[in-house]
Design a protein around this motif. Structure first.
Motif, short mmCIF file in Angstrom:
data_model
loop_
_atom_site.label_atom_id
_atom_site.label_comp_id
_atom_site.label_asym_id
_atom_site.label_seq_id
_atom_site.Cartn_x
_atom_site.Cartn_y
_atom_site.Cartn_z
N ASN A 27 -1.43 5.37 -4.61
CA ASN A 27 -2.87 5.41 -3.88
C ASN A 27 -4.12 5.17 -4.29
N VAL A 62 -0.60 1.21 -7.20
CA VAL A 62 -0.58 1.22 -5.77
C VAL A 62 0.33 2.36 -5.13
N CYS A 75 0.96 -1.26 0.07
CA CYS A 75 -0.15 -0.03 -0.01
C CYS A 75 0.88 1.22 0.01
N VAL A 129 -4.96 -1.10 -3.15
CA VAL A 129 -3.76 -2.03 -2.35
C VAL A 129 -3.65 -3.20 -3.16
N HIS A 153 -1.55 5.59 3.05
CA HIS A 153 -2.83 4.67 3.29
C HIS A 153 -2.98 4.39 4.83
#
Length: 294
Positions: free
Chosen positions: A236, A233, A170, A239, A174
């Motif tokens: 963002n 990923v 992630c 995930v 996050h």
């Protein structure tokens, strides 16, 4: 029925075009057409539906294709076996692999194989594990490096390569990045997931882990490339759950272990036909891998 008729038939089936197949086979288009007609007369069935732009297989053609590929693979294996007895590995080595497979550096292995066996033509196909198993079984590939999807059968055997736990990747910002301990599938409920095509090994391993945990997940962003997954990923947008070795591919991402998937949630293998049907080139490549020659 002559072997060249089967070779011509398979070429047209692969290219879906008479002109392109004739060019690849280095024969005249009229000669190729005559060869296909002779085969159709002998089998008393049309093998192709012909249009001005391409040709497609009939039901009879689809039935013949699998058998024709198997026959040609056996003929090739016979030639290569005789050469191997004479101390020479030659012919063609057709290898399949998923991207970034654990337990083998495919490019380095093939490079070392070429240095040792320069008379062998190397071909590589990259696709998902399910398709790779089918290609080895059908004789279109000599071997493949893939995620384990089954146990040994009378047509396919699996040689273990590596086993890894799964990790969650992630963005550092996050909400999961600050977790002090390993995550579980339940911790990921409701997350937006980035993942591979359903035939890929990491996707299969993740789907199985979440199904066993009874946690439903939806893959909103589906890709067919490792770098695309890491980019998404990194932005963002979601995930990802991946094998452990993926965490080193993008150091800026946060990697957290995923519990509840078993120590060998992701297992990779070399897929080969039965020993009696394994080509000399495939045996040489596996010998190189097993002795750490690459």
């Amino acid at each position: 029925m002559e072997l060249r008729h089967l070779q011509h038939f398979v070429a047209v089936a692969e290219d879906q075009h008479f002109t392109r197949a004739a060019e690849r086979l280095m024969v005249s288009q009229s000669g190729l057409s005559a060869s296909i007609r002779a085969l159709e007369r002998e089998l008393r069935a049309p093998l192709f539906v012909r249009t001005t732009r391409r040709v497609t297989l009939t039901e009879a053609g689809r039935a013949l294709l699998a058998e024709a590929e198997r026959v040609l693979a056996q003929v090739r294996a016979a030639h290569e076996a005789v050469a191997a007895v004479q101390g020479v590995v030659r012919g063609t080595l057709s290898v399949g692999a998923e991207q970034c497979i654990a337990g083998v550096h495919v490019a380095g292995l093939l490079a070392e194989f070429r240095r040792r066996h320069p008379d062998v033509e190397i071909r590589l196909r990259q696709t998902g594990s399910g398709a790779l198993g089918e290609e080895v079984t059908a004789g279109r590939l000599d071997l493949a490096f893939a995620y384990r999807t089954q146990t040994d059968t009378d047509q396919l055997r699996c040689v273990p390569l590596a086993a890894e736990p799964m990790y969650v990747l992630c963005h550092p910002d996050h909400r999961l990045a600050g977790a002090a301990a390993a995550l579980t599938p339940q911790d990921l409920s409701g997350e937006v997931f980035v993942d591979f095509h359903p035939d890929w090994g990491p996707r299969r391993a993740t789907d199985a882990a979440f199904a066993e945990a009874g946690v439903r997940r939806t893959v909103a962003l589906e890709v067919n490339d490792v770098h695309d997954l890491l980019d998404l990923v990194h932005e963002n947008l979601g995930v990802a759950v991946v094998p452990r070795h993926f965490r080193h591919k993008r150091e800026a991402l946060t990697a957290l272990p995923l519990e509840g998937t078993g120590e060998a949630a992701y297992e990779t293998v070399a897929l080969l036909p039965p020993a009696r049907a394994t080509s000399p080139a495939a045996r040489a490549l596996m010998g190189l891998l097993e002795t750490g020659g690459a």
